[in-house]
Design an enzyme around this catalytic site. Structure first.
Site, mmCIF file in Angstrom:
data_model
loop_
_atom_site.group_PDB
_atom_site.id
_atom_site.type_symbol
_atom_site.label_atom_id
_atom_site.label_comp_id
_atom_site.label_asym_id
_atom_site.label_seq_id
_atom_site.Cartn_x
_atom_site.Cartn_y
_atom_site.Cartn_z
ATOM 1 N N CYS A 37 -35.769 55.548 -86.158
ATOM 2 C CA CYS A 37 -36.414 54.974 -87.348
ATOM 3 C C CYS A 37 -35.835 53.607 -87.684
ATOM 4 O O CYS A 37 -36.552 52.740 -88.178
ATOM 5 C CB CYS A 37 -36.300 55.929 -88.526
ATOM 6 S SG CYS A 37 -37.452 57.316 -88.365
ATOM 7 N N GLU A 41 -39.848 58.032 -92.376
ATOM 8 C CA GLU A 41 -40.044 56.599 -92.166
ATOM 9 C C GLU A 41 -41.215 56.349 -91.215
ATOM 10 O O GLU A 41 -42.028 55.446 -91.427
ATOM 11 C CB GLU A 41 -38.772 55.961 -91.598
ATOM 12 C CG GLU A 41 -37.569 56.071 -92.496
ATOM 13 C CD GLU A 41 -36.733 57.334 -92.256
ATOM 14 O OE1 GLU A 41 -35.530 57.301 -92.568
ATOM 15 O OE2 GLU A 41 -37.271 58.354 -91.752
ATOM 16 N N CYS A 69 -40.497 61.775 -88.588
ATOM 17 C CA CYS A 69 -39.568 61.384 -89.647
ATOM 18 C C CYS A 69 -40.372 60.781 -90.801
ATOM 19 O O CYS A 69 -41.488 60.279 -90.599
ATOM 20 C CB CYS A 69 -38.572 60.348 -89.137
ATOM 21 S SG CYS A 69 -37.440 60.959 -87.876
#
Length: 139
Positions: free
Chosen positions: A98, A56, A54
């Site tokens: 996340c 993040e 991801c």
């Protein structure tokens, strides 16, 4: 230039580098760290979809490798490459994994997180609003 504007620009630049051939959903994240630097990342998919990184997670990796340890503020920009908005017109907030990662590096429960679209519209959250009952290990 405001923190939001600086973070938005860094997240947009990261989003432009996203590798999302499967979902077509490009995400960029930018984190303002306690050292004053901005660390950014994009999502990176692979053939074992949905495995991958991801945005993040990538940004947190850059933050740690840069020597910082705390997130002061963050902006996450997410949309399909064709700029199609999230169904229902809502902003895409970080996924559950996340949220936990951001929480572990957040300076405090009041750390500011913005979910934004590529046009600059955004919704503001605190870390506590995004993850009100996060997992915490006592050390």
């Amino acid at each position: 230039m405001s923190d939001f504007d600086r973070l938005f620009a860094a997240a947009a630049a990261a989003r432009a580098k996203a590798h999302a051939p499967y979902s077509k959903y490009h995400v960029g994240a930018a984190l303002l760290a306690d050292d004053g630097n901005i660390y950014a990342g994009c999502n990176i998919e692979n053939a074992a979809y949905p495995e991958g990184w991801c945005a993040e997670t990538t940004a947190i990796g850059h933050l740690v490798m840069g020597g910082a340890r705390k997130i002061v503020k963050a902006v996450v920009i997410a949309a399909r490459i064709d700029h199609e908005r999230v169904p229902g017109g809502r902003f895409c907030t970080p996924c559950g994994g996340c949220r936990q990662r951001l929480s572990e590096f957040a300076a405090s429960p009041s750390t500011e997180i913005w979910a934004a679209d590529p046009d600059g519209a955004s919704q503001h959250f605190t870390m506590a609003e995004l993850l009100p009952a996060g997992f915490v290990l006592e050390t």
